[in-house]
Structures are given as C-alpha cells and as structure tokens.
Design an enzyme around this catalytic site. Structure first.
Site, PDB file in Angstrom:
ATOM      1  N   ASP A  33      19.871  97.707  28.586  1.00 52.98           N
ATOM      2  CA  ASP A  33      20.065  99.147  28.780  1.00 52.98           C
ATOM      3  C   ASP A  33      21.543  99.518  28.577  1.00 52.98           C
ATOM      4  O   ASP A  33      21.873 100.448  27.818  1.00 52.98           O
ATOM      5  CB  ASP A  33      19.634  99.463  30.222  1.00 52.98           C
ATOM      6  CG  ASP A  33      19.291 100.921  30.431  1.00 52.98           C
ATOM      7  OD1 ASP A  33      19.244 101.672  29.446  1.00 52.98           O
ATOM      8  OD2 ASP A  33      19.075 101.292  31.596  1.00 52.98           O
ATOM      9  N   GLY A 123      15.531  89.717  32.968  1.00 51.83           N
ATOM     10  CA  GLY A 123      16.950  89.668  33.335  1.00 51.83           C
ATOM     11  C   GLY A 123      17.121  90.074  34.785  1.00 51.83           C
ATOM     12  O   GLY A 123      16.709  89.347  35.706  1.00 51.83           O
TER      13      GLY A 123
HETATM   14  P1  ADP Z   1      15.316  93.865  33.056  1.00 49.78           P
HETATM   15  O1  ADP Z   1      16.001  94.804  34.024  1.00 49.78           O
HETATM   16  O2  ADP Z   1      14.033  94.452  32.488  1.00 49.78           O
HETATM   17  O3  ADP Z   1      15.165  92.486  33.590  1.00 49.78           O
HETATM   18  P2  ADP Z   1      17.644  93.101  31.423  1.00 49.78           P
HETATM   19  O4  ADP Z   1      18.305  93.973  30.402  1.00 49.78           O
HETATM   20  O5  ADP Z   1      18.416  92.743  32.646  1.00 49.78           O
HETATM   21  O6  ADP Z   1      16.260  93.850  31.761  1.00 49.78           O
HETATM   22  O7  ADP Z   1      17.178  91.746  30.736  1.00 49.78           O
HETATM   23  C1  ADP Z   1      16.074  91.596  29.883  1.00 49.78           C
HETATM   24  C2  ADP Z   1      16.329  90.419  28.946  1.00 49.78           C
HETATM   25  O8  ADP Z   1      17.177  90.848  27.886  1.00 49.78           O
HETATM   26  C3  ADP Z   1      17.035  89.232  29.579  1.00 49.78           C
HETATM   27  O9  ADP Z   1      16.381  88.048  29.134  1.00 49.78           O
HETATM   28  C4  ADP Z   1      18.464  89.325  29.060  1.00 49.78           C
HETATM   29  O10 ADP Z   1      19.079  88.050  28.918  1.00 49.78           O
HETATM   30  C5  ADP Z   1      18.244  89.933  27.697  1.00 49.78           C
HETATM   31  N1  ADP Z   1      19.369  90.698  27.119  1.00 49.78           N
HETATM   32  C6  ADP Z   1      20.485  91.188  27.714  1.00 49.78           C
HETATM   33  N2  ADP Z   1      21.256  91.843  26.826  1.00 49.78           N
HETATM   34  C7  ADP Z   1      20.613  91.782  25.619  1.00 49.78           C
HETATM   35  C8  ADP Z   1      20.890  92.262  24.296  1.00 49.78           C
HETATM   36  N3  ADP Z   1      21.996  92.950  24.017  1.00 49.78           N
HETATM   37  N4  ADP Z   1      19.983  91.981  23.311  1.00 49.78           N
HETATM   38  C9  ADP Z   1      18.844  91.301  23.573  1.00 49.78           C
HETATM   39  N5  ADP Z   1      18.530  90.823  24.792  1.00 49.78           N
HETATM   40  C10 ADP Z   1      19.399  91.057  25.802  1.00 49.78           C
END
Ligand code: ADP
Length: 171
Positions: A33, A123
C-alpha cells in the site's frame, strides 16, 4: 488464462491493473500500500478519498475490491482490496479468497486483460505464506474471468519459492 510468478516490486509491473493490499480506510498504509501510493503519486489518494466521501463512507469491507487510477505507475488502474488479518482462532480463508475473486471481477468490469497481484495478507496482516499462496493460486485458477495474464509479484525469494512449490502441485 496464464499464471506467472515474478520476483520483484509490484509498482514496476507493466500490466493493465495492479492489485493493492490495502486497508479498509483506503487512505494508505505500509507494505504494498505504501509503495503504491509513494510511486503512484497523489492522484491515487485523491480518488481513494473521493471513494471514502461517497460509496465507501465506512471504508472498504474486508474481501471487497474497488478500482482507481494508477497515477504515475506504469499500470492503468490500481484495484484496492482489503485482506483479512490472520487469526489462529477464526478461519478467514473465505475472505482472503474473496479478495482474489473480487479483484478479478473488478478487472473484468474495467476490461483489464493483465493483472498483477501481491501475496495479499502475508505481510503486516500475518497470513502464513504457504496457506496464502494456496488460497491465492487455487482461487485465481478457479475463478471465471476474461483476464488472460495473471502475475503474482513476490517480494523476496522465500515467497517466490513457496508460490512456485504450490503452483507446481496444483492439478
Ligand atoms: P497485508 O497488510 O495484506 O499483509 P503487506 O503489504 O504488508 O499487506 O504485505 C503483503 C505482501 O506483499 C508481503 O508478502 C510483503 O512482503 C509483500 N510486499 C511488500 N512490498 C511489496 C512490493 N513493493 N511489491 C510486491 N510485494 C510487496
């Protein structure tokens, strides 16, 4: 439909739509996000605020999806979806599956043919990667859609390896 795994950053994907692992406020957060809003610029947040002022006054419910512009990202649209927080006591798998199915439904409404997904909820929301991968891949495989190219964008080699193993084992 083809499913591909990519090691990388979802904000760099040249696809019609990238999916954001948003939170229900739609006003930004960490992880995917934060990266999408940072790289995409203020236009995305402006549309998210308009959604909060209108259709989603109480926020976007978990398991639902809604599209905005992608601002300065190479993609045309961002599809925001709210994954469930993982809970050991309650099975929220149906909500996680709904994020993928609803995102594809919104992609179909937009006319998107290529969509990039992150590993939603794995994440900050704490979902175990192997179970998250199984739900992601089986739901996308089993959802009728006009999307031709689905790309899972995995941020590190461990996530990539887990997705690759689950994809290999699918019937
Ligand atoms: P959530 O709150 O749904 O868990 P997160 O953004 O914290 O979402 O994480 C979801 C997944 O995306 C995790 O496995 C994290 O490592 C990964 N992630 C974080 N940043 C990126 C990015 N820029 N591109 C792709 N995946 C990412």
């Amino acid at each position: 439909m083809g499913i591909r795994l990519v090691l990388g950053d979802i904000t760099e994907q040249r696809v019609d739509a990238v999916v954001n692992a948003a939170n229900s406020s739609l006003l930004g957060g960490g992880g995917v996000d934060g990266a999408i809003h940072r790289r995409g610029g203020p236009e995305i947040l402006a549309e998210c605020r308009a959604l909060r002022a209108g259709r989603y006054g109480n926020g976007l419910p978990t398991g639902r999806a809604v599209a905005t512009t992608a601002g300065r990202l190479p993609a045309r649209w961002v599809i925001h979806t709210v994954g469930p927080v993982h809970s050991a006591g309650h099975d929220r798998s149906a909500l996680l599956a709904s994020c993928y199915a609803e995102s594809l439904r919104v992609a179909d409404e937009l006319g998107a043919r290529s969509v990039a997904f992150p590993a939603i909820s794995t994440g900050i929301y704490g979902w175990p990667m192997d179970d998250g991968a199984r739900i992601a891949l089986t739901t996308v495989r089993n959802t009728p859609t006009d999307v031709r190219d689905v790309r899972f964008v995995l941020f590190d080699t461990r996530a990539y390896a887990v997705f690759a193993e689950v994809l290999d084992g699918l019937p």
